[in-house]
Design a protein around this motif. Structure first.
Motif, mmCIF file in Angstrom:
data_model
loop_
_atom_site.group_PDB
_atom_site.id
_atom_site.type_symbol
_atom_site.label_atom_id
_atom_site.label_comp_id
_atom_site.label_asym_id
_atom_site.label_seq_id
_atom_site.Cartn_x
_atom_site.Cartn_y
_atom_site.Cartn_z
ATOM 1 N N THR A 118 63.411 110.742 -61.180
ATOM 2 C CA THR A 118 64.520 111.625 -60.816
ATOM 3 C C THR A 118 64.093 113.065 -60.581
ATOM 4 O OG1 THR A 118 65.014 112.133 -63.132
ATOM 5 C CG2 THR A 118 66.062 110.181 -62.190
ATOM 6 N N CYS A 119 62.852 113.419 -60.944
ATOM 7 C CA CYS A 119 62.357 114.798 -60.869
ATOM 8 C C CYS A 119 63.197 115.731 -61.740
ATOM 9 C CB CYS A 119 62.335 115.302 -59.428
ATOM 10 S SG CYS A 119 61.121 114.475 -58.397
ATOM 11 N N GLU A 120 63.714 115.225 -62.839
ATOM 12 C CA GLU A 120 64.515 116.039 -63.746
ATOM 13 C C GLU A 120 63.724 116.382 -65.002
ATOM 14 O OE1 GLU A 120 68.218 114.134 -64.517
ATOM 15 O OE2 GLU A 120 69.001 114.497 -62.499
ATOM 16 N N GLN A 121 64.034 117.549 -65.536
ATOM 17 C CA GLN A 121 63.375 118.046 -66.741
ATOM 18 C C GLN A 121 63.833 117.245 -67.959
ATOM 19 O OE1 GLN A 121 64.561 122.059 -67.937
ATOM 20 N NE2 GLN A 121 62.413 122.674 -67.857
ATOM 21 N N VAL A 122 62.873 116.809 -68.763
ATOM 22 C CA VAL A 122 63.172 115.995 -69.940
ATOM 23 C C VAL A 122 62.943 116.786 -71.229
ATOM 24 C CG1 VAL A 122 62.554 113.898 -71.213
ATOM 25 C CG2 VAL A 122 62.620 113.862 -68.718
ATOM 26 N N ALA A 123 61.851 117.540 -71.302
ATOM 27 C CA ALA A 123 61.532 118.313 -72.504
ATOM 28 C C ALA A 123 60.679 119.514 -72.123
ATOM 29 C CB ALA A 123 60.812 117.446 -73.536
#
Length: 226
Positions: free
Chosen positions: A25-30
């Motif tokens: 998703t190219c989303e920030q996780v941590a």
């Protein structure tokens, strides 16, 4: 599948910034940030995060992070980013492979533009407040030399930091060496789909019974099929 990128500190007030990103998703996780951690501890933290996030692909900037990569190798971490450089200075003109990524005049514009496009398409990709604050101060800064000549460089404005932004940009440079698997439909959607099928089958069955089966006197009185 996750990717972890690191921008190690070079002393002083600079911090070490790490970003854990979902490669699908190219989303920030941590996010991890510290200005009090020596480079060997930075490497250990990367290893711990890597195993925590499904043996993520790890890459550290090599401009200042050679010590980090050395300790990563000593820990025998199995998935480290490998860059390929064209070795044009020898007669074989072979491709050399080295660990970690470099921020250079060639790679920096690609990293910046990739982040700009991704953020424009999905502003919700960034979940961390400090990362957003650093992005606001990451601007096209003018530098004037002693001869009065002006040059511009996209970087943090005076008094601000860009460790989280530079580590985030590196994700788009290294993510091609990590797998990308589309997420399956959620369990809720699957249950909803199965429920719709069951309701349709029930409706068809009732229609069939209405057309072909003879109602008893009791069923005709109460209007309910048994």
């Amino acid at each position: 599948h996750y990717v972890i990128t690191c921008d190690p500190n070079n002393g002083g007030s600079d911090s070490t910034g790490m970003q854990v990103m979902d490669n699908c998703t190219c989303e920030q996780v941590a996010v991890f940030e510290s200005n009090e951690m020596p480079l060997d501890k930075v490497a250990y933290q990367l290893v711990l995060l890597g195993y925590m996030y499904n043996t993520a692909l790890i890459s550290s900037e090599m401009n200042l992070g050679k010590v980090v990569m050395d300790y990563l190798m000593k820990c025998h971490y199995p998935k480290i980013y490998v860059r390929q450089d064209n070795a044009m200075d020898n007669y074989l003109q072979s491709v050399s492979t080295k660990f970690g990524h470099l921020t250079t005049k060639a790679t920096r514009p690609i990293m910046i533009d990739s982040l700009k496009i991704a953020f424009r398409e999905n502003p919700r990709m960034i979940k961390d407040y400090n990362t957003l604050v650093q992005m606001e101060t990451f601007q096209n800064v003018e530098h004037v030399d002693k001869n009065g000549k002006s040059t511009f460089k996209i970087e943090a404005t005076q008094g601000n930091h860009d460790d989280l932004v530079t580590s985030l940009m590196a994700f788009f440079l290294v993510r091609n060496q990590q797998e990308v698997i589309a997420r399956p439909q959620s369990t809720i959607e699957e249950l909803s789909h199965e429920k719709k099928i069951a309701m349709l089958e029930h409706k068809l069955e009732n229609n069939y019974r209405e057309r072909h089966e003879v109602k008893s006197s009791w069923e005709r009185q109460v209007g309910i099929r048994f």
